[in-house]
Design a protein around this motif. Structure first.
Motif, PDB file in Angstrom:
ATOM      1  N   GLY A 238      24.886  18.123 -31.651  1.00 56.45           N
ATOM      2  CA  GLY A 238      25.194  16.794 -31.123  1.00 56.45           C
ATOM      3  C   GLY A 238      25.027  15.720 -32.172  1.00 56.45           C
ATOM      4  O   GLY A 238      25.672  15.739 -33.224  1.00 56.45           O
ATOM      5  N   ASP A 239      24.151  14.753 -31.927  1.00 55.95           N
ATOM      6  CA  ASP A 239      23.923  13.641 -32.845  1.00 55.95           C
ATOM      7  C   ASP A 239      23.047  14.125 -33.997  1.00 55.95           C
ATOM      8  O   ASP A 239      21.850  14.369 -33.814  1.00 55.95           O
ATOM      9  CB  ASP A 239      23.218  12.486 -32.133  1.00 55.95           C
ATOM     10  CG  ASP A 239      23.958  12.025 -30.890  1.00 55.95           C
ATOM     11  OD1 ASP A 239      25.119  12.438 -30.709  1.00 55.95           O
ATOM     12  OD2 ASP A 239      23.370  11.258 -30.101  1.00 55.95           O
ATOM     13  N   ARG A 384      23.633  24.801 -23.470  1.00 61.43           N
ATOM     14  CA  ARG A 384      23.361  23.506 -22.837  1.00 61.43           C
ATOM     15  C   ARG A 384      24.078  23.386 -21.494  1.00 61.43           C
ATOM     16  O   ARG A 384      23.548  22.799 -20.549  1.00 61.43           O
ATOM     17  CB  ARG A 384      23.788  22.362 -23.768  1.00 61.43           C
ATOM     18  CG  ARG A 384      22.877  22.176 -24.980  1.00 61.43           C
ATOM     19  CD  ARG A 384      23.382  21.053 -25.881  1.00 61.43           C
ATOM     20  NE  ARG A 384      23.519  19.805 -25.188  1.00 61.43           N
ATOM     21  CZ  ARG A 384      22.560  18.871 -25.085  1.00 61.43           C
ATOM     22  NH1 ARG A 384      21.372  19.091 -25.632  1.00 61.43           N
ATOM     23  NH2 ARG A 384      22.782  17.743 -24.432  1.00 61.43           N
ATOM     24  N   GLU A 385      25.277  23.959 -21.382  1.00 55.22           N
ATOM     25  CA  GLU A 385      26.001  23.899 -20.112  1.00 55.22           C
ATOM     26  C   GLU A 385      25.312  24.756 -19.062  1.00 55.22           C
ATOM     27  O   GLU A 385      25.252  24.384 -17.883  1.00 55.22           O
ATOM     28  CB  GLU A 385      27.446  24.348 -20.303  1.00 55.22           C
ATOM     29  CG  GLU A 385      28.278  24.370 -19.035  1.00 55.22           C
ATOM     30  CD  GLU A 385      28.467  22.996 -18.404  1.00 55.22           C
ATOM     31  OE1 GLU A 385      28.743  22.945 -17.179  1.00 55.22           O
ATOM     32  OE2 GLU A 385      28.336  21.969 -19.114  1.00 55.22           O
ATOM     33  N   ALA A 386      24.782  25.920 -19.464  1.00 55.96           N
ATOM     34  CA  ALA A 386      24.050  26.763 -18.521  1.00 55.96           C
ATOM     35  C   ALA A 386      22.820  26.039 -17.995  1.00 55.96           C
ATOM     36  O   ALA A 386      22.506  26.094 -16.796  1.00 55.96           O
ATOM     37  CB  ALA A 386      23.655  28.077 -19.198  1.00 55.96           C
ATOM     38  N   PRO A 401      11.910  28.652 -29.687  1.00 55.52           N
ATOM     39  CA  PRO A 401      11.776  27.333 -30.331  1.00 55.52           C
ATOM     40  C   PRO A 401      13.127  26.735 -30.726  1.00 55.52           C
ATOM     41  O   PRO A 401      13.362  25.540 -30.517  1.00 55.52           O
ATOM     42  CB  PRO A 401      10.912  27.640 -31.560  1.00 55.52           C
ATOM     43  CG  PRO A 401      10.142  28.870 -31.186  1.00 55.52           C
ATOM     44  CD  PRO A 401      11.084  29.678 -30.350  1.00 55.52           C
ATOM     45  N   LEU A 402      14.013  27.550 -31.282  1.00 57.06           N
ATOM     46  CA  LEU A 402      15.331  27.051 -31.670  1.00 57.06           C
ATOM     47  C   LEU A 402      16.103  26.560 -30.456  1.00 57.06           C
ATOM     48  O   LEU A 402      16.681  25.462 -30.463  1.00 57.06           O
ATOM     49  CB  LEU A 402      16.117  28.159 -32.374  1.00 57.06           C
ATOM     50  CG  LEU A 402      17.571  27.807 -32.703  1.00 57.06           C
ATOM     51  CD1 LEU A 402      17.626  26.903 -33.914  1.00 57.06           C
ATOM     52  CD2 LEU A 402      18.407  29.053 -32.931  1.00 57.06           C
ATOM     53  N   LEU A 403      16.130  27.344 -29.395  1.00 53.28           N
ATOM     54  CA  LEU A 403      16.909  26.978 -28.219  1.00 53.28           C
ATOM     55  C   LEU A 403      16.314  25.782 -27.482  1.00 53.28           C
ATOM     56  O   LEU A 403      17.049  24.975 -26.905  1.00 53.28           O
ATOM     57  CB  LEU A 403      17.026  28.184 -27.289  1.00 53.28           C
ATOM     58  CG  LEU A 403      17.959  29.279 -27.833  1.00 53.28           C
ATOM     59  CD1 LEU A 403      17.798  30.569 -27.051  1.00 53.28           C
ATOM     60  CD2 LEU A 403      19.402  28.822 -27.792  1.00 53.28           C
ATOM     61  N   SER A 408      17.231  20.082 -26.218  1.00 53.14           N
ATOM     62  CA  SER A 408      16.608  18.759 -26.266  1.00 53.14           C
ATOM     63  C   SER A 408      17.333  17.809 -27.211  1.00 53.14           C
ATOM     64  O   SER A 408      17.038  16.604 -27.226  1.00 53.14           O
ATOM     65  CB  SER A 408      15.144  18.884 -26.716  1.00 53.14           C
ATOM     66  OG  SER A 408      14.408  19.716 -25.840  1.00 53.14           O
ATOM     67  N   ALA A 409      18.275  18.318 -28.002  1.00 52.28           N
ATOM     68  CA  ALA A 409      18.942  17.506 -29.015  1.00 52.28           C
ATOM     69  C   ALA A 409      19.789  16.413 -28.363  1.00 52.28           C
ATOM     70  O   ALA A 409      20.528  16.676 -27.410  1.00 52.28           O
ATOM     71  CB  ALA A 409      19.826  18.390 -29.890  1.00 52.28           C
TER      72      ALA A 409
END
Length: 526
Positions: A238-239, A384-386, A401-403, A408-409
Motif C-alpha cells: 500500500g502506502d 487483506r481481502e480475506a 509477523p510478516l502477515l 496493518s499497512a
C-alpha cells in the motif's frame, strides 16, 4: 516459486556499495532514536536562517553549480551498476538474496524520454538462464520493451520509474522543486547526525520532501510516500515510505552531482547503484527512441495487480475440489461445513473475485476459511481481502509477523476494503501437522521446514493421495524442474510425514504424477 518471469521496474539512476548503504542506514536510525545525541527537534531552518523556501533552494542550486548549469544539461548518458534486494522472493525474510544489473542509461530531459539497455544477473533464475538483456524505451506515447521481431508494452511500474528518474534524478530534482507552485518549508530533520532543512513540494499529486544539508546545502536525500504498481511487488504494502539517498558527490561537467543512489522502502535498504561513467549533452538519435505507437499506448492501459479473477481454466481435481489455473493457482475445497479457499494471491481485488466464484460455484455454502501457504509477497497480497471479509486465515507460524505487518499497512492512497473498514485478522497458526475438516475432502496441512522451503507449508488430501506443494513445483520448457532443491525438500517432507502421494500440484503447476516428479528430483540431485 521464486522466479524471474515478470517484467521488472527500471533502475532509477544512482546508488552505492553495500557497506556504505548499511552505514548510512545505521546513522539514520541512530538519529531517529537519539543514540547519537541528535534526537531533539531543530529550531528554525538549519543553513537557511533568515531565508524563505525559495532562498534556501537557491543556496542548494548554487552548491551544485548553479541553476543555469543544471538547466543546461539537456541529456545524460550513464553507465550504471547496481543491485536490488529480493525481499519478496527470498527463502527467508532476512538476509535477502540480491539481483544485479548493468545499465547503459540515456535520459533526454528536453523531450521527457528514456532509453535503458540493461544486462541482468538474477541468481535464482532457471539454470543457465540467470543472465539476460533487455532494451526499454519510454516516451510521451508510453513505453516498450524492444524485441528482435516486435516490441512489447512495458509495465506501469516502468513508466512510473522513468518519470521519477526524469523529474527527481539529481540533475533535475532541484529544478523540479523550483518549478513547483507550492514550494514551502517542512519540519527540519536530522539525517546521519547532521541537521537538514526540509523543502516540500507537490509532484504528480504527491508531496516530495528534499533534505538539504545545513553545512554544504546539497540535497542529501528526498522522500515521499507512494504506491507501486505491477510488476513491482511492493504494491502489496500500500502506502510505501520511500527515501532516496544521494552520495559520493563528484564534479562532472562543471556540475556537482552524486554518483551514488540508495533507495530505502519502509526502512529497508532495498536498491543501490553507482554511476561508473557519465556524459552530458550528447547528440541523440531519434531512431533509438522509436516505438510503435499502438504498442506503446498499451503500456498505459494495464490494470497492474488489480487484474480480474477468471474461471476460464478450471480443473476438477476430485468431487468438490476445483483448481483454477493461472499465473497464481487457486483451489476451492468443498467440505461438509463450508468451502476452503487455498491461496489468496496477487491483490485484494483478485481475491474478491475468488470469493465471488466460491459463492457462485457452491451457492448457499459459506466460505469458512482461507489458506495462505507461502510468504512470497505476490502470493499473500490478497490476504487483506480475506481479513476484510472476516474469514479465518491459516498461516505458517514463521510468517505471522510478516502477515500481521501486511494487514496493518496503511492503504490511504489507494484504499482497499480493509482500509475503509478495518478489522482484526483471525489467524489460524500452523506449527505442526494440522487437520482441517472431515469427510472425503478433509485436508492436513504440514510445514515443510526445509532450507529453501522454511516459510511454506504443503496441503495433503488423504482420500485422493493428492498433494499441494505450495510454491515449490514448476517445470521448464524442457520438462526439467526449476530449482529442484525445493522439490527435493517436499519429497523429504512427504517421507517424514509418511504420506502416500499419487499426484502433486502447486501454485505454478498443474496436476503431475508424483512418481514423475520424484524421478526428476532424483535425476537433478544425484
Amino acid at each position: 516459486m521464486k522466479h524471474a518471469d515478470g517484467r521488472r521496474s527500471v533502475p532509477v539512476m544512482v546508488m552505492s556499495a553495500l557497506l556504505a548503504m548499511v552505514g548510512s542506514m545505521v546513522a539514520h536510525a541512530s538519529a531517529a532514536t537519539g543514540t547519537d545525541g541528535a534526537s531533539e527537534g531543530i529550531a528554525g531552518h538549519p543553513g537557511c536562517a533568515q531565508l524563505d523556501a525559495h532562498g534556501c533552494l537557491e543556496l542548494a542550486l548554487a552548491a551544485m553549480g548553479g541553476r543555469d548549469k543544471l538547466a543546461g544539461i539537456h541529456d545524460e548518458q550513464l553507465d550504471v551498476v547496481g543491485h536490488t534486494v529480493l525481499a519478496e522472493q527470498s527463502p527467508r525474510q532476512a538476509p535477502f538474496l540480491t539481483t544485479y544489473s548493468r545499465d547503459e542509461l540515456t535520459l533526454d530531459f528536453d523531450r521527457d524520454r528514456l532509453l535503458d539497455r540493461r544486462h541482468d544477473a538474477f541468481p535464482i533464475a532457471d539454470p543457465q538462464q540467470a543472465e539476460s538483456d533487455s532494451i526499454l524505451v519510454v516516451g510521451g506515447q508510453g513505453g516498450v520493451y524492444r524485441g528482435k521481431d516486435s516490441d512489447a508494452p512495458c509495465s506501469q511500474a516502468d513508466l512510473e520509474a522513468a518519470q521519477e528518474m526524469l523529474a527527481l534524478g539529481p540533475a533535475r530534482l532541484l529544478l523540479t522543486a523550483a518549478a513547483a507552485p507550492d514550494l514551502h518549508y517542512a519540519g527540519s530533520e536530522w539525517l546521519r547526525s547532521t541537521p537538514h532543512s526540509v523543502l516540500e513540494f507537490t509532484w504528480l499529486g504527491q508531496p516530495v520532501r528534499v533534505l538539504l544539508n545545513a553545512s554544504n546545502h546539497l540535497p542529501d536525500a528526498y522522500e515521499r510516500t507512494t504506491t507501486f504498481h505491477a510488476p513491482d511487488f511492493w504494491f502489496a504494502w500500500g502506502d510505501v515510505d520511500q527515501r532516496i539517498y544521494y552520495d559520493n558527490w563528484e564534479l562532472l561537467g562543471g556540475v556537482l552531482l552524486p554518483t551514488n543512489r540508495i533507495e530505502e522502502r519502509n526502512g529497508l535498504l532495498w536498491r543501490s547503484s553507482q554511476i561508473l561513467g557519465a556524459r552530458f549533452n550528447v547528440a541523440l538519435d531519434d531512431k533509438d527512441f522509436a516505438m510503435d505507437a499502438t504498442t506503446a499506448a498499451k503500456s498505459n492501459q494495464s490494470k497492474g495487480w488489480d487484474r480480474d479473477f477468471s474461471d476460464r481454466y478450471r480443473v476438477e481435481l476430485a468431487p468438490g475440489i476445483e483448481l483454477y489455473r493461472g499465473a497464481w493457482n487457486v483451489t476451492l475445497i468443498r467440505q461438509d461445513d463450508g468451502v476452503l479457499v487455498l491461496e489468496a494471491p496477487i491483490s485484494p481485488h483478485y481475491v474478491a473475485g475468488v470469493l465471488a466464484e466460491a459463492r457462485s460455484e457452491f451457492p448457499g455454502v459459506p466460505v469458512k476459511a482461507v489458506l495462505s501457504s507461502s510468504d512470497s509477497w505476490p502470493h499473500v497480497a490478497g490476504v487483506r481481502e480475506a481479513v476484510a471479509a472476516g474469514l479465518p486465515v491459516y498461516i505458517l507460524d514463521l510468517n505471522r509477523p510478516l502477515l500481521q505487518r501486511l494487514v496493518s499497512a496503511p492503504h490511504r492512497l489507494s484504499p482497499d476494503r480493509l482500509q475503509m473498514a478495518p478489522r482484526a485478522a483471525q489467524w489460524r497458526v500452523v506449527a505442526d501437522g494440522q487437520a482441517i475438516g472431515s469427510g472425503a475432502n478433509r485436508i492436513v496441512v504440514y510445514p515443510l521446514r526445509g532450507a529453501n522451503t522454511e516459510r511454506q507449508y504443503m496441503v495433503y488430501f488423504p482420500q485422493y493421495k493428492l498433494l499441494y506443494a505450495s510454491d515449490t513445483l514448476q517445470m521448464m520448457a524442457d520438462h526439467a524442474l526449476f530449482d529442484p532443491q525445493m522439490m527435493h525438500e517436499v519429497v523429504q517432507a512427504v517421507r517424514r510425514e509418511h504420506l502416500q502421494v499419487d499426484t502433486v500440484y502447486a501454485m505454478h503447476a498443474g496436476p503431475t504424477p508424483w512418481s514423475e516428479v520424484v524421478r526428476m528430483v532424483d535425476k537433478a540431485t544425484r
